[in-house]
Scaffold this active site. Structure first.
Site, PDB file in Angstrom:
ATOM      1  N   ASN A 211      12.918   4.459  -7.343  1.00  0.00           N
ATOM      2  CA  ASN A 211      13.944   3.749  -8.091  1.00  0.00           C
ATOM      3  C   ASN A 211      14.410   4.534  -9.321  1.00  0.00           C
ATOM      4  OD1 ASN A 211      14.957   1.322  -6.921  1.00  0.00           O
ATOM      5  ND2 ASN A 211      12.921   0.404  -7.134  1.00  0.00           N
TER       6      ASN A 211
ATOM      7  N   GLU B 120       8.305  -2.103   0.290  1.00  0.00           N
ATOM      8  CA  GLU B 120       8.960  -3.408   0.442  1.00  0.00           C
ATOM      9  C   GLU B 120       8.653  -4.026   1.807  1.00  0.00           C
ATOM     10  OE1 GLU B 120      12.551  -4.848  -1.768  1.00  0.00           O
ATOM     11  OE2 GLU B 120      13.204  -2.783  -1.398  1.00  0.00           O
TER      12      GLU B 120
ATOM     13  N   ASP C 117      18.376  -0.867   4.043  1.00  0.00           N
ATOM     14  CA  ASP C 117      19.390  -0.198   3.222  1.00  0.00           C
ATOM     15  C   ASP C 117      18.934   1.196   2.787  1.00  0.00           C
ATOM     16  OD1 ASP C 117      17.454  -1.377   1.640  1.00  0.00           O
ATOM     17  OD2 ASP C 117      18.846  -2.523   0.402  1.00  0.00           O
TER      18      ASP C 117
ATOM     19  N   TYR D 256       5.984   1.952  -4.726  1.00  0.00           N
ATOM     20  CA  TYR D 256       7.266   1.251  -4.853  1.00  0.00           C
ATOM     21  C   TYR D 256       7.458   0.966  -6.332  1.00  0.00           C
ATOM     22  CZ  TYR D 256      10.886  -2.304  -4.524  1.00  0.00           C
ATOM     23  OH  TYR D 256      12.052  -3.017  -4.701  1.00  0.00           O
TER      24      TYR D 256
ATOM     25  N   ASP E 138       9.611   4.879  -2.807  1.00  0.00           N
ATOM     26  CA  ASP E 138      10.845   4.503  -3.491  1.00  0.00           C
ATOM     27  C   ASP E 138      10.563   4.515  -4.989  1.00  0.00           C
ATOM     28  OD1 ASP E 138      13.065   3.338  -4.596  1.00  0.00           O
ATOM     29  OD2 ASP E 138      13.061   1.566  -3.304  1.00  0.00           O
TER      30      ASP E 138
END
Length: 258
Positions: free
Chosen positions: A149, A34, A247, A106, A147
């Site tokens: 997810n 990101e 975050d 990602y 990441d």
């Protein structure tokens, strides 16, 4: 040798925090997700000032991945995944660095469920699996990190009930992740923390950080050649609590014999 992954959630907005983390912890390789910038806006010069060289795959305002290496130039192997020529998302970057094949990913979020975004997530995971099988066939030391997810197990989230309807915890997402492991890849953080309870992400909303309402979605999957060398791993949790932080917290993996 330390390899780390960090969803920075906007490289321009978090650049001071990112440089701070790099100088404090000095990973040999840092995979970023990101970055949220076009290629021409990537701040490569700022990293070179502290000794890091980079390759990146950017996209305006969304997504974007990068691989940084301390004192050497990563050699790009692949950007993007095959299988959907119309897919213009910048989510995959693969390089050779320090004798290791490193893939920075990602993975799509997939919300809302059901819907086209969730369907895209599952297709992307199958495309990732196909590429990981190709890497595995080369029998090289390899790390696929970033990441994902995906919350693999109930013990990887503060409340499985709270996240039950989220794309990150759907059976289809977990099954696709489990198939990667079944192909012979090792979940590094899970190996060293079999009871779970280790978070890598805390939402900005609802006081999640203050309540420690987090979950684990930043992973490193290791080829057999790397799994045997895993020495230690951890989460730089304190960086999540700093001013204007991402975050996500950085996650690192230390290997012997490299």
């Amino acid at each position: 040798m330390k390899i780390a992954t960090f969803n920075i959630n906007g490289i321009k907005a978090r650049l001071p925090r990112l440089l701070e983390w790099l100088e404090e912890t000095r990973p040999a390789v840092a995979c970023l997700q990101e970055i949220k910038t076009q290629d021409e806006g990537f701040p490569a010069d700022e990293f070179e000032k502290i000794g890091y060289h980079a390759i990146w795959h950017g996209q305006k305002g969304f997504n974007g991945v990068a691989i940084l290496a301390d004192g050497t130039q990563p050699v790009e192997v692949r950007r993007g995944l095959e299988g959907e020529p119309e897919d213009e998302h910048s989510r995959y970057l693969e390089a050779e660095v320090f004798g290791v094949r490193v893939a920075c990913i990602y993975l799509p979020n997939g919300n809302p469920v059901p819907g086209p975004k969730f369907d895209y997530k599952l297709r992307w995971m199958e495309r990732l699996r196909a590429r990981m099988r190709e890497i595995a066939a080369e029998e090289v030391p390899a790390v696929v990190t970033g990441d994902f997810n995906v919350i693999p197990f109930d013990h990887d989230v503060f409340s499985s009930r709270a996240m039950a309807e989220d794309a990150l915890m759907q059976p289809e997402s977990r099954d696709a992740y489990a198939r990667l492991l079944a192909d012979g890849w090792t979940d590094a953080l899970a190996t060293h923390n079999p009871a779970g309870g280790v978070w890598t992400f805390w939402d900005y909303q609802a006081g999640a950080w203050q309540k420690d309402h987090g979950f684990r979605i930043d992973h490193a999957l290791l080829s057999p050649e790397m799994a045997d060398r895993l020495k230690a791993c951890g989460v730089d949790k304190d960086h999540r609590g700093r001013e204007k932080a991402s975050d996500h917290a950085p996650v690192w993996f230390e290997f012997k014999g490299l």
